[in-house]
Scaffold this motif. Structure first.
Motif, PDB file in Angstrom:
ATOM      1  N   LEU A 145      47.027  -1.365  17.924  1.00 51.96           N
ATOM      2  CA  LEU A 145      47.460  -0.603  19.260  1.00 51.96           C
ATOM      3  C   LEU A 145      48.320   0.409  19.015  1.00 51.96           C
ATOM      4  O   LEU A 145      48.388   1.566  19.541  1.00 51.96           O
ATOM      5  CB  LEU A 145      47.983  -1.543  20.538  1.00 51.96           C
ATOM      6  CG  LEU A 145      46.863  -2.624  20.901  1.00 51.96           C
ATOM      7  CD1 LEU A 145      47.494  -3.619  21.752  1.00 51.96           C
ATOM      8  CD2 LEU A 145      45.903  -1.792  21.918  1.00 51.96           C
ATOM      9  N   THR A 150      47.797   3.181  21.924  1.00 51.52           N
ATOM     10  CA  THR A 150      46.724   2.708  23.043  1.00 51.52           C
ATOM     11  C   THR A 150      47.559   1.403  23.788  1.00 51.52           C
ATOM     12  O   THR A 150      47.257   0.693  24.419  1.00 51.52           O
ATOM     13  CB  THR A 150      45.566   2.151  22.754  1.00 51.52           C
ATOM     14  OG1 THR A 150      45.334   1.527  21.647  1.00 51.52           O
ATOM     15  CG2 THR A 150      44.660   3.806  22.519  1.00 51.52           C
ATOM     16  N   ASN A 153      48.065   1.504  27.483  1.00 50.70           N
ATOM     17  CA  ASN A 153      46.608   1.211  28.251  1.00 50.70           C
ATOM     18  C   ASN A 153      46.313  -0.055  28.168  1.00 50.70           C
ATOM     19  O   ASN A 153      45.858  -0.719  29.252  1.00 50.70           O
ATOM     20  CB  ASN A 153      45.509   2.087  27.485  1.00 50.70           C
ATOM     21  CG  ASN A 153      45.637   3.491  27.455  1.00 50.70           C
ATOM     22  OD1 ASN A 153      46.658   3.894  27.547  1.00 50.70           O
ATOM     23  ND2 ASN A 153      44.396   4.242  27.478  1.00 50.70           N
ATOM     24  N   LEU A 230      40.137  -0.182  22.489  1.00 51.44           N
ATOM     25  CA  LEU A 230      41.458   0.321  22.321  1.00 51.44           C
ATOM     26  C   LEU A 230      41.966   0.119  20.923  1.00 51.44           C
ATOM     27  O   LEU A 230      42.781   0.896  20.508  1.00 51.44           O
ATOM     28  CB  LEU A 230      42.513  -0.338  23.160  1.00 51.44           C
ATOM     29  CG  LEU A 230      42.298  -0.112  24.703  1.00 51.44           C
ATOM     30  CD1 LEU A 230      43.503  -0.624  25.554  1.00 51.44           C
ATOM     31  CD2 LEU A 230      42.283   1.369  25.031  1.00 51.44           C
TER      32      LEU A 230
END
Length: 245
Positions: A145, A150, A153, A230
């Motif tokens: 991530l 991300t 998100n 992601l």
């Protein structure tokens, strides 16, 4: 001259903690205590007081054992203790059946509220139910991530998952109340009431547990799909199978 023995990579000799058994949790914290309260609490068997004491012994002992091993409070054991205390206490006080209906709705209702409130804290309950190191390789997911930028998100994904879990608890609360109102009609402390309590427990699995299971599985699929999109990791990459890689 003897050749040097090739050096081997150091191995991690520390044993990995065993994964917690969902079936053992269910049996020790809910099923067995409920059966004791409903089937063995008559005067001809254990009696109301000893039935309550022995029913409590199962979630308490299992929770203490789990705490000693993991240094964490077992959520199922805590709920089991509360449920047994409420059921046993209401039975001993011979309160009308409507209070049992309220009690049946109260526990999942409280969990719904706690799940929603926890979204605003550093430790949302979704991380206990789904996003935890017993299910997923958290460090690997977090690293990916960060790599792809991300993280925010994914935080939104966890918030949405929290709402889905809270919704499953709300549904359980409503169904628990309806089921209890329909089945529990006799006076607590009687053999008829114990039989009704046993019937309600038996019906709660298909009527309540199945819809909750469907929602939880949908939530799991939603979180796993989000992680895949992601982080660009596959399901095999992130599922915690006990390996370190």
């Amino acid at each position: 001259m003897l050749a040097d023995k090739p050096q081997t990579e150091p191995t991690n000799s520390q044993p990995k903690p065993k994964k917690e058994s969902f079936l053992a949790n269910l049996l020790m914290n809910i099923v067995i205590p409920t059966l004791i309260l409903t089937k063995l609490s008559d005067d001809e068997y254990l009696g109301a007081v000893w039935g309550l004491v022995i029913a409590l012994a199962f979630p308490v002992s299992y929770g203490l054992r789990d705490f000693i091993i993991t240094k964490k409070v077992n959520v199922f054991s805590a709920l089991g203790v509360v449920s047994v205390l409420l059921t046993g206490g209401l039975t001993l006080l011979h309160l009308p059946p409507k209070y049992f209906a309220i009690k049946e709705a109260a526990i999942p209702g409280i969990l719904c509220l706690v799940t929603l409130i926890s979204i605003k804290t550093r430790h949302p309950l979704v991380k206990i139910f789904i996003y935890n190191d017993k299910v997923l390789k958290i460090n690997k997911v977090d690293t990916a991530l960060q790599k792809f930028g991300t993280k925010k998100n994914f935080e939104r994904t966890l918030n949405n998952a929290s709402f889905m879990i809270a919704g499953s608890f709300f549904l359980s609360s409503v169904l628990n109340y309806i089921l209890a109102k329909m089945i529990l009609i006799s006076q607590p402390g009687t053999a008829e009431f114990n039989a009704e309590l046993g019937k309600m427990t038996a019906l709660s699995y298909p009527v309540i547990a199945l819809p909750m299971l469907i929602i939880m599985m949908g939530t799991l699929f939603y979180v796993f799909r989000s992680i895949r999109l992601l982080t660009h990791l596959t399901l095999e990459d992130i599922i915690n199978d006990g390996s370190d890689t």
